[in-house]
Design a protein around this motif. Sequence first.
Motif, mmCIF file in Angstrom:
data_model
loop_
_atom_site.group_PDB
_atom_site.id
_atom_site.type_symbol
_atom_site.label_atom_id
_atom_site.label_comp_id
_atom_site.label_asym_id
_atom_site.label_seq_id
_atom_site.Cartn_x
_atom_site.Cartn_y
_atom_site.Cartn_z
ATOM 1 N N PRO A 152 3.804 3.889 -1.806
ATOM 2 C CA PRO A 152 4.202 4.227 -3.176
ATOM 3 C C PRO A 152 5.486 3.521 -3.638
ATOM 4 O O PRO A 152 5.553 3.086 -4.764
ATOM 5 C CB PRO A 152 4.405 5.744 -3.130
ATOM 6 C CG PRO A 152 3.644 6.203 -1.955
ATOM 7 C CD PRO A 152 3.684 5.095 -0.967
ATOM 8 N N THR A 153 6.485 3.432 -2.774
ATOM 9 C CA THR A 153 7.719 2.785 -3.226
ATOM 10 C C THR A 153 7.956 1.483 -2.473
ATOM 11 O O THR A 153 7.436 1.264 -1.381
ATOM 12 C CB THR A 153 8.964 3.673 -3.030
ATOM 13 O OG1 THR A 153 9.215 3.804 -1.632
ATOM 14 C CG2 THR A 153 8.783 5.039 -3.640
ATOM 15 N N GLN A 163 14.897 0.624 7.491
ATOM 16 C CA GLN A 163 15.382 0.567 6.108
ATOM 17 C C GLN A 163 16.377 -0.563 5.920
ATOM 18 O O GLN A 163 16.369 -1.253 4.900
ATOM 19 C CB GLN A 163 16.057 1.888 5.746
ATOM 20 C CG GLN A 163 15.076 2.973 5.400
ATOM 21 C CD GLN A 163 15.739 4.132 4.703
ATOM 22 O OE1 GLN A 163 16.773 3.979 4.066
ATOM 23 N NE2 GLN A 163 15.151 5.304 4.822
ATOM 24 N N GLU A 187 14.696 -1.017 -4.330
ATOM 25 C CA GLU A 187 14.221 -0.172 -3.234
ATOM 26 C C GLU A 187 13.412 1.035 -3.695
ATOM 27 O O GLU A 187 12.377 1.345 -3.126
ATOM 28 C CB GLU A 187 15.407 0.311 -2.386
ATOM 29 C CG GLU A 187 16.040 -0.765 -1.528
ATOM 30 C CD GLU A 187 17.034 -1.629 -2.287
ATOM 31 O OE1 GLU A 187 17.216 -1.372 -3.500
ATOM 32 O OE2 GLU A 187 17.611 -2.551 -1.701
ATOM 33 N N GLU A 188 13.910 1.733 -4.704
ATOM 34 C CA GLU A 188 13.250 2.985 -5.094
ATOM 35 C C GLU A 188 12.203 2.784 -6.183
ATOM 36 O O GLU A 188 11.641 3.747 -6.697
ATOM 37 C CB GLU A 188 14.291 4.013 -5.550
ATOM 38 C CG GLU A 188 15.253 4.442 -4.448
ATOM 39 C CD GLU A 188 14.536 4.982 -3.225
ATOM 40 O OE1 GLU A 188 13.501 5.652 -3.377
ATOM 41 O OE2 GLU A 188 15.002 4.707 -2.106
ATOM 42 N N LEU A 230 10.672 0.334 -1.016
ATOM 43 C CA LEU A 230 11.368 0.441 0.275
ATOM 44 C C LEU A 230 10.406 0.871 1.386
ATOM 45 O O LEU A 230 10.420 0.304 2.483
ATOM 46 C CB LEU A 230 12.526 1.436 0.161
ATOM 47 C CG LEU A 230 13.395 1.521 1.415
ATOM 48 C CD1 LEU A 230 14.185 0.248 1.599
ATOM 49 C CD2 LEU A 230 14.332 2.703 1.361
ATOM 50 N N ASP A 231 9.564 1.854 1.100
ATOM 51 C CA ASP A 231 8.593 2.306 2.109
ATOM 52 C C ASP A 231 7.711 1.159 2.560
ATOM 53 O O ASP A 231 7.406 1.011 3.737
ATOM 54 C CB ASP A 231 7.686 3.400 1.525
ATOM 55 C CG ASP A 231 8.431 4.707 1.350
ATOM 56 O OD1 ASP A 231 9.407 4.905 2.067
ATOM 57 O OD2 ASP A 231 8.025 5.502 0.487
ATOM 58 N N ASP A 232 7.310 0.350 1.587
ATOM 59 C CA ASP A 232 6.393 -0.735 1.890
ATOM 60 C C ASP A 232 7.040 -1.781 2.789
ATOM 61 O O ASP A 232 6.475 -2.199 3.797
ATOM 62 C CB ASP A 232 5.925 -1.387 0.586
ATOM 63 C CG ASP A 232 4.424 -1.517 0.543
ATOM 64 O OD1 ASP A 232 3.871 -1.922 1.571
ATOM 65 O OD2 ASP A 232 3.822 -1.223 -0.487
ATOM 66 N N THR A 245 5.892 0.850 -6.580
ATOM 67 C CA THR A 245 5.244 -0.447 -6.388
ATOM 68 C C THR A 245 4.228 -0.772 -7.474
ATOM 69 O O THR A 245 4.184 -1.893 -7.983
ATOM 70 C CB THR A 245 4.527 -0.471 -5.025
ATOM 71 O OG1 THR A 245 5.413 0.080 -4.059
ATOM 72 C CG2 THR A 245 4.169 -1.875 -4.626
ATOM 73 N N ALA A 273 9.642 -1.433 4.651
ATOM 74 C CA ALA A 273 10.075 -0.879 5.933
ATOM 75 C C ALA A 273 8.896 -0.573 6.860
ATOM 76 O O ALA A 273 9.092 -0.352 8.055
ATOM 77 C CB ALA A 273 10.887 0.396 5.699
ATOM 78 N N PHE A 274 7.692 -0.579 6.326
ATOM 79 C CA PHE A 274 6.495 -0.203 7.103
ATOM 80 C C PHE A 274 6.345 -1.057 8.372
ATOM 81 O O PHE A 274 6.128 -0.529 9.466
ATOM 82 C CB PHE A 274 5.265 -0.362 6.214
ATOM 83 C CG PHE A 274 3.971 0.122 6.834
ATOM 84 C CD1 PHE A 274 3.482 1.373 6.547
ATOM 85 C CD2 PHE A 274 3.246 -0.699 7.683
ATOM 86 C CE1 PHE A 274 2.298 1.813 7.101
ATOM 87 C CE2 PHE A 274 2.058 -0.260 8.247
ATOM 88 C CZ PHE A 274 1.582 0.999 7.954
ATOM 89 N N GLY A 275 6.475 -2.390 8.203
ATOM 90 C CA GLY A 275 6.292 -3.300 9.336
ATOM 91 C C GLY A 275 7.280 -3.035 10.463
ATOM 92 O O GLY A 275 6.886 -2.737 11.600
ATOM 93 N N LEU A 330 9.058 -0.504 11.075
ATOM 94 C CA LEU A 330 8.875 0.848 11.599
ATOM 95 C C LEU A 330 7.741 0.877 12.622
ATOM 96 O O LEU A 330 7.850 1.491 13.677
ATOM 97 C CB LEU A 330 8.551 1.776 10.430
ATOM 98 C CG LEU A 330 8.834 3.258 10.593
ATOM 99 C CD1 LEU A 330 10.305 3.483 10.811
ATOM 100 C CD2 LEU A 330 8.388 4.005 9.347
ATOM 101 N N PHE A 390 0.802 -1.221 0.000
ATOM 102 C CA PHE A 390 0.000 0.000 0.000
ATOM 103 C C PHE A 390 0.836 1.272 0.000
ATOM 104 O O PHE A 390 0.303 2.363 0.093
ATOM 105 C CB PHE A 390 -0.958 0.007 1.192
ATOM 106 C CG PHE A 390 -0.326 -0.427 2.472
ATOM 107 C CD1 PHE A 390 0.470 0.431 3.166
ATOM 108 C CD2 PHE A 390 -0.506 -1.716 2.948
ATOM 109 C CE1 PHE A 390 1.074 0.029 4.335
ATOM 110 C CE2 PHE A 390 0.090 -2.129 4.125
ATOM 111 C CZ PHE A 390 0.891 -1.249 4.827
#
Lengths: 246, 216
Positions: B97-98, B118, B134-135, B100-102, B138, B104-106, B108, B95
């Motif tokens: 946009p990128t 990260q 990573e960048e 890595l964000d996805d 998604t 790393a969400f858990g 975090l 869910f």
Amino acid sequence: MNARGRDPLQSMDPRARVICAAGLCLVAALAQAPVSVVPALLTPLVVGLSARFPFQRLLWTGLRLNGLFALMALSTLPFVPGPTWQTFGPISVTYPGLSLVGMMVLKGNALVLSCAIFLSTMESPNLGHALARLGVPAKFVALMMSVIRYIDVLQEEHGRMRLAMRARGFRPRLNWLTLQTHALGVGALFLRSLERAERVAAAMKCRGHQGLYLATRTLHWRRRDTAWIMLLVAVTAGMLWLEWKP
Amino acid sequence: MSAPVIEVRGLTFAYGDGPPVLDALDWVVPAGARVGVTGPNASGKSTLLHLIMGLRAAQQGSIILYGRHRVTEGDFYEVRARMGLLFQDSDDQLFCPTVLDDVAFGPLHLGASPDAAQEAAREALAAVGLAGYEERITSRLSAGEKKCVALATNLAMQPDTLLLDEPTSYLDDRSRDRLLSVLKELPATLVIVSHDRAFLDALTRTRYHLEDGRLR
């Protein structure tokens, strides 16, 4: 700023870009005198040129925008009272009308150019992170990030639905059946989106989400970003001076 | 002997006023087990996984995970930190946009610092063979890549139990083989819901069949 150095835009902190765009737009939108809008038009132009921004990409947007302004000018000009400049049959064009239209064109282009140069050149996730760091409410940022993520999925879903409709003989015509079919399509899209939203919420829960938006990235503010802000302050101060100078 | 990872007793669930999808179901999955679940469409396989993760509430019965009764949302927070669920549709699971964000969400949200999250994300991506992604955006990934990223979002949280809902749907042979090799090496209790017999044969020893609300 020199054109031979590294791309000045790409090395700029996303927060500095948001501040520059917002600052220029705000002052340009509030300005009363045409001359004070000019810096808001020139600054993004100069920055864009030095960053070798592909201006031809903006051409189509710019044409459409100014076409819209032309339409608005046609519908505004005959109705502004004041001293007459020229008369075309029953329509007389006044000096205040001309200056109003001129301001509209100047401001509109300044706003679009500022946003295009400073904002559209970064990946949308960075915009979200920048807004979060600048104190924009977390819920708004979370909504924006979800929109960025799911707009393509929605578009694909819409495309698939259109295909399925066409495969069953649907051809858009100007009639009641077409309207009905489109309404059904929109309804189905809403329903599917709602269901997906529930599944996404479940996925977020699975990964420990308890309602907060946490930014993953650490942004690095550098001296060069402060320099950008100083430049912006100088430009906007110049605009304000042009506005209020005796 | 340690308590079973999953134990459900008399679990009953129905959607709305419909007939029960799960009917007084009893099931035990011991720690370290690798089990497969098959069953016809709409037999309640996904529902069972969602109930275990606390994403839906059962009408009757008890869910005992890691030896403790789980009833409230708070009970399940602790479970979700240890137990991962791979969703059937990766677009539901990813869910951000990128990539890595996805991933790393858990970590975090489990309390890791942005840098540590990260780092965990990069390791998880490398583990599924997607280092360098990573960048990437998604929504622009292929179905196979999305599935692997979805698996990485789970691995980044270092789960000791993984529930997989139709993991091979939409996958081509290469993506399927990659998924298979990652799961083979994974030191976790696995529950795999799938129609893909060969995939289940390669990964699981015990097989259950869910039909008419009961597991056999």
